[in-house]
Design a protein around this motif. Structure first.
Motif, PDB file in Angstrom:
ATOM      1  N   ARG A  95       4.378   1.558  -0.016  1.00 18.41           N
ATOM      2  CA  ARG A  95       4.089   2.693   0.849  1.00 18.41           C
ATOM      3  C   ARG A  95       5.000   3.863   0.518  1.00 18.41           C
ATOM      4  NH1 ARG A  95       5.748   2.868   7.160  1.00 18.41           N
ATOM      5  NH2 ARG A  95       7.770   3.080   6.160  1.00 18.41           N
ATOM      6  N   THR A 151      -2.114   9.621   3.158  1.00 15.02           N
ATOM      7  CA  THR A 151      -1.276   8.438   2.933  1.00 15.02           C
ATOM      8  C   THR A 151      -0.796   8.405   1.488  1.00 15.02           C
ATOM      9  OG1 THR A 151      -2.619   7.257   4.560  1.00 15.02           O
ATOM     10  CG2 THR A 151      -1.175   5.941   3.178  1.00 15.02           C
ATOM     11  N   TYR A 153       1.337   6.561  -1.774  1.00 11.88           N
ATOM     12  CA  TYR A 153       1.685   5.282  -2.377  1.00 11.88           C
ATOM     13  C   TYR A 153       2.466   5.524  -3.676  1.00 11.88           C
ATOM     14  CZ  TYR A 153      -2.047   3.611   0.689  1.00 11.88           C
ATOM     15  OH  TYR A 153      -2.840   3.352   1.773  1.00 11.88           O
ATOM     16  N   HIS A 177       9.936   1.316   2.128  1.00  8.62           N
ATOM     17  CA  HIS A 177       8.813   1.365   1.187  1.00  8.62           C
ATOM     18  C   HIS A 177       8.242  -0.042   1.021  1.00  8.62           C
ATOM     19  CE1 HIS A 177       9.361   5.548   0.029  1.00  8.62           C
ATOM     20  NE2 HIS A 177      10.654   5.324  -0.125  1.00  8.62           N
ATOM     21  N   ILE A 180       2.504  -3.121  -0.325  1.00  6.89           N
ATOM     22  CA  ILE A 180       1.174  -3.175   0.264  1.00  6.89           C
ATOM     23  C   ILE A 180       0.644  -4.613   0.207  1.00  6.89           C
ATOM     24  CG2 ILE A 180      -1.179  -2.291   0.157  1.00  6.89           C
ATOM     25  CD1 ILE A 180       1.007  -0.228   0.951  1.00  6.89           C
ATOM     26  N   GLY A 186       5.633  -6.253   5.651  1.00  6.66           N
ATOM     27  CA  GLY A 186       5.006  -4.938   5.577  1.00  6.66           C
ATOM     28  C   GLY A 186       4.543  -4.439   6.935  1.00  6.66           C
ATOM     29  N   LYS A 187       3.638  -3.456   6.909  1.00  4.22           N
ATOM     30  CA  LYS A 187       3.084  -2.874   8.132  1.00  4.22           C
ATOM     31  C   LYS A 187       1.619  -3.269   8.269  1.00  4.22           C
ATOM     32  CE  LYS A 187       4.072   0.910   9.943  1.00  4.22           C
ATOM     33  NZ  LYS A 187       4.130   2.346  10.316  1.00  4.22           N
ATOM     34  N   LEU A 190      -1.076  -0.437   8.104  1.00  2.08           N
ATOM     35  CA  LEU A 190      -1.176   0.095   6.744  1.00  2.08           C
ATOM     36  C   LEU A 190      -1.926  -0.886   5.844  1.00  2.08           C
ATOM     37  CD1 LEU A 190      -0.393   2.227   4.589  1.00  2.08           C
ATOM     38  CD2 LEU A 190       1.734   0.952   4.262  1.00  2.08           C
ATOM     39  N   ASN A 191      -1.584  -2.162   5.946  1.00  4.08           N
ATOM     40  CA  ASN A 191      -2.267  -3.172   5.129  1.00  4.08           C
ATOM     41  C   ASN A 191      -3.760  -3.222   5.430  1.00  4.08           C
ATOM     42  OD1 ASN A 191       0.146  -3.912   3.911  1.00  4.08           O
ATOM     43  ND2 ASN A 191       0.529  -5.618   5.321  1.00  4.08           N
ATOM     44  N   PHE A 194      -5.426  -0.074   3.984  1.00  6.08           N
ATOM     45  CA  PHE A 194      -5.491  -0.150   2.524  1.00  6.08           C
ATOM     46  C   PHE A 194      -6.590  -1.106   2.093  1.00  6.08           C
ATOM     47  CE2 PHE A 194      -4.387  -1.455  -1.737  1.00  6.08           C
ATOM     48  CZ  PHE A 194      -3.922  -0.287  -2.317  1.00  6.08           C
TER      49      PHE A 194
END
Length: 257
Positions: A95, A151, A153, A177, A180, A186-187, A190-191, A194
């Motif tokens: 990220r 967003t 990356y 960061h 992904i 992770g988040k 966001l995952n 994505f």
């Protein structure tokens, strides 16, 4: 039923290296005790010979995985990994736009595999851990997550100089960061976004290069593994391809004292 086979990158009478797919355990694990597929078993059946793992990759991580073909060779290679003398390179999609490069030095605490180990592990001090990284490419995509209108990356190369559990994943989370597809570090939102936009359903972390001394010949062995097709497809969806990935591992051995 056709026997499952793994992609063999290198083999001689002492060692064998495979390109492990994402989603495959290295060996039986109490964390995933219901899983019956694991690399050690598949490879043993494939070559008709017992194999000895000398290091590990997380189940969702793909890439180079090294085995010994005898206990003596396993001991030598295991010591090379323990002594941090094996050079390793990983590729990850993370990220945000990372710095052009950097050093992450952040202690990592052990993880208990069994409930009865939890108190003992919690009493232990975090262990030194060091990861170098280099930004390879960046992109910005026109969809919103959280409060941001677009967003960002980055594609990075990571060079772990120590071998702690989930080291790269934890270190990249530490600098905000996260990788992904990392369900643990992770988040989630966001995952999910994505996955929806890029049809990616895996952790975007792969071991692509290993350099070590051959236990018998004492020659330097440099192994490289291509990215899996699903990883390459995701890179293409971000406007990147394998030309962004360096074909070398820098000889950097920082002082950990």
């Amino acid at each position: 039923m056709e026997q499952e086979k793994l992609d063999i990158i290198y083999k001689d009478q002492h060692i064998i290296a495979i390109n492990k797919p994402s989603g495959l355990l290295v060996h039986k694990s109490p964390i995933d005790k219901h899983e019956t597929r694991y690399a050690m078993k598949i490879l043993r059946n494939q070559i008709g010979q017992w194999v000895y793992p000398v290091h590990r990759l997380d189940k969702p991580t793909s890439g180079l995985l090294l085995f010994a073909l005898s206990p003596e060779i396993a001991k030598n290679l295991g010591e090379q990994f323990t002594n941090n003398s094996v050079r390793k390179m990983y590729i990850a999609v993370v990220r945000g736009h990372t710095p052009l490069g950097g050093i992450i030095r952040h202690p990592i605490k052990e993880t208990a595999m069994f409930k009865h180990q939890k108190k003992l592990v919690e009493q232990r001090a975090p262990q030194d851990a060091l990861t170098l990284f280099r930004q390879l490419a960046t992109t910005e995509r026109p969809y919103s997550i959280d409060r941001y209108p677009s967003t960002r990356y980055s594609l990075i190369a990571a060079y772990p100089k120590t071998g702690r559990t989930h080291q790269i994943r934890k270190h990249l989370k530490h600098i905000s960061h996260p990788i992904i597809g990392d369900a643990k570090h992770g988040k989630g939102n966001l995952n999910r976004a994505f996955s929806e936009h890029h049809d990616s359903h895996r952790l975007l972390l792969a071991s692509v290069a290993l350099t070590f001394l051959h236990p018998v010949t004492n020659k330097c062995i440099h192994l490289k593994a291509p990215l899996q097709d699903d990883f390459k497809k995701t890179l293409n969806s971000l406007g990147w391809d394998e030309h962004y990935i360096p074909n070398w591992v820098p000889n950097i051995t920082p002082n950990l004292k």
